[in-house]
Write a protein that holds these residues in place. Structure first.
Motif, mmCIF file in Angstrom:
data_model
loop_
_atom_site.group_PDB
_atom_site.id
_atom_site.type_symbol
_atom_site.label_atom_id
_atom_site.label_comp_id
_atom_site.label_asym_id
_atom_site.label_seq_id
_atom_site.Cartn_x
_atom_site.Cartn_y
_atom_site.Cartn_z
ATOM 1 N N GLY A 1 -7.073 -0.629 3.397
ATOM 2 C CA GLY A 1 -6.550 0.739 2.332
ATOM 3 C C GLY A 1 -5.403 1.232 2.850
ATOM 4 O O GLY A 1 -4.839 1.592 4.492
ATOM 5 N N LEU A 2 -4.258 1.259 1.788
ATOM 6 C CA LEU A 2 -3.135 1.912 2.327
ATOM 7 C C LEU A 2 -3.405 2.537 3.381
ATOM 8 O O LEU A 2 -2.663 2.428 4.278
ATOM 9 N N ARG B 1 -9.416 -7.895 -0.648
ATOM 10 C CA ARG B 1 -9.449 -7.210 -1.221
ATOM 11 C C ARG B 1 -8.846 -7.297 -2.413
ATOM 12 O O ARG B 1 -9.049 -6.558 -3.349
ATOM 13 N N GLU C 1 -7.703 -2.996 -3.606
ATOM 14 C CA GLU C 1 -6.842 -1.968 -2.177
ATOM 15 C C GLU C 1 -7.443 -1.307 -1.409
ATOM 16 O O GLU C 1 -6.973 -0.687 -0.303
ATOM 17 N N THR D 1 -12.143 -5.187 -3.108
ATOM 18 C CA THR D 1 -12.409 -3.647 -3.788
ATOM 19 C C THR D 1 -10.783 -3.596 -5.054
ATOM 20 O O THR D 1 -10.343 -2.435 -4.817
ATOM 21 N N THR E 1 1.432 -1.641 5.640
ATOM 22 C CA THR E 1 0.272 -0.317 5.445
ATOM 23 C C THR E 1 0.125 0.866 6.028
ATOM 24 O O THR E 1 1.681 0.879 6.937
ATOM 25 N N ASP F 1 -11.703 1.391 2.299
ATOM 26 C CA ASP F 1 -11.678 2.975 3.198
ATOM 27 C C ASP F 1 -11.883 2.676 4.483
ATOM 28 O O ASP F 1 -11.003 3.606 5.647
#
Length: 338
Positions: free
Chosen positions: A250-251, A222, A228, A225, A277, A231
């Motif tokens: 990511g989310l 994390r 974030e 990134t 998430t 992906d």
């Protein structure tokens, strides 16, 4: 001709038997293939040790991955001709669309595979491979490379600039690294060995995390990134790393679950991890013949060269298995047949 057969669960020295057979004749829609090389995958280890979800046919010729030359065709064959270079599809009867239970045949498991001097494949089971790939390279594509391809392309679809996280340096992870870079993505890899980290960077990895130094490696992922998350995470290990993979996503990312066997413990994730998430989990089980054809085209267009760890002669197939089982390989372990 000579073929290896699995005589039961155990170790290669006891379970892998070399036998003589007449060269078979292809049926009306069959291809007689002079196999030139075959490659090992983790599922071959699981089958050998009776840990694979699908039961194997007794005395089956092992290995899903192999490449060879068509030397004879049946009277009704239209897709190939003598001299064509082909590989067999991992799920021979799954030609496209969704996998369903009535298509549950696999080369090297429920039907004879590629650890043989000659194999008979139905024309619908095969995909052509370009001359640009050696036999050794072509033999590595049907399982690990297709799994990496469907992991990257089978969900929402990656865009250039996206971030992909791969685990370790197994066959799927290495192909995922190469393919994701060819798609214009950023790739973060995990490993436990400095020498492997250097090789991952040489293959194009943007960042490498040493999970022995950072066992909670999702925090580092994390951080790399900008908070974030990735992906897409290609999860090739299983229950031991699944929590970290979910935390790394990511989310609205994806965790593609490839790893695991029939005897591993439950796949668990902390409620708090999933509650924070919107990431999805997608299961991948290699891919169809259409996926294999797409993968072969992608490899040909991009110029990707499969990473080969070692090549053993046909007579040393047991040694090839033993080397693969040692867990120290970086890239594919291949058996040259002719």
């Amino acid at each position: 001709m000579r073929s290896y057969h699995l005589t039961g669960a155990g170790e290669p020295e006891q379970s892998l038997r070399l036998r003589e057979h007449p060269i078979p004749e292809p049926g009306p829609t069959g291809l007689l293939v002079r196999v030139r090389a075959a490659a090992l995958n983790r599922r071959d280890e699981l089958i050998l040790h009776d840990r694979y979800p699908l039961p194997s046919r007794p005395e089956v010729v092992p290995l899903s991955d192999g490449a060879g030359e068509v030397v004879a065709v049946g009277a009704r064959v239209t897709r190939f001709r003598v001299g064509d270079r082909v590989v067999g599809s991992y799920w021979p009867r799954w030609t496209g669309g969704r996998l369903s239970t009535h298509l549950y045949d696999q080369l090297g498991n429920t039907v004879d595979g590629m650890l043989t001097e000659y194999a008979v494949l139905d024309q619908e089971w095969a995909v052509g491979v370009p001359d640009s790939l050696s036999w050794t390279e072509a033999a590595t594509l049907p399982c690990a490379a297709v799994t990496a391809w469907t992991s990257l392309t089978g969900g929402r679809g990656l865009r250039p600039g996206g971030t992909v996280l791969t685990l370790g340096s197994g066959g799927v992870s290495l192909f995922a690294l190469q393919l994701a870079k060819a798609m214009g993505c950023r790739v973060i890899c995990t490993t436990s060995a400095p020498e492997k980290a250097e090789r991952l960077l040489a293959l194009g990895a943007d960042e490498v995390i040493d999970y022995r130094v950072e066992p909670e490696w999702s925090g580092r992922a994390r951080e790399l990134t900008g908070g974030e998350g990735a992906d897409l995470v290609v999860e090739t290990v299983g229950p031991a790393t699944f929590e970290q993979s979910m935390r790394s996503a990511g989310l609205h990312g994806e965790v593609v679950f490839v790893g695991g066997s029939a005897v591993e413990p439950e796949l668990r994730i902390a409620t708090a991890t999933y509650a924070r998430t919107m990431a999805t989990v997608r299961r991948v089980f290699v891919g169809s013949r259409a996926d294999l054809a797409d993968l072969v085209r992608a490899v040909a267009v991009t110029g990707i060269r499969p990473v080969i760890d070692s090549v053993f002669p046909f007579e040393q197939a047991r040694e090839a298995y033993r080397h693969y089982l040692s867990g120290g390989s970086f890239g594919k372990v291949v058996i040259a047949i002719g």
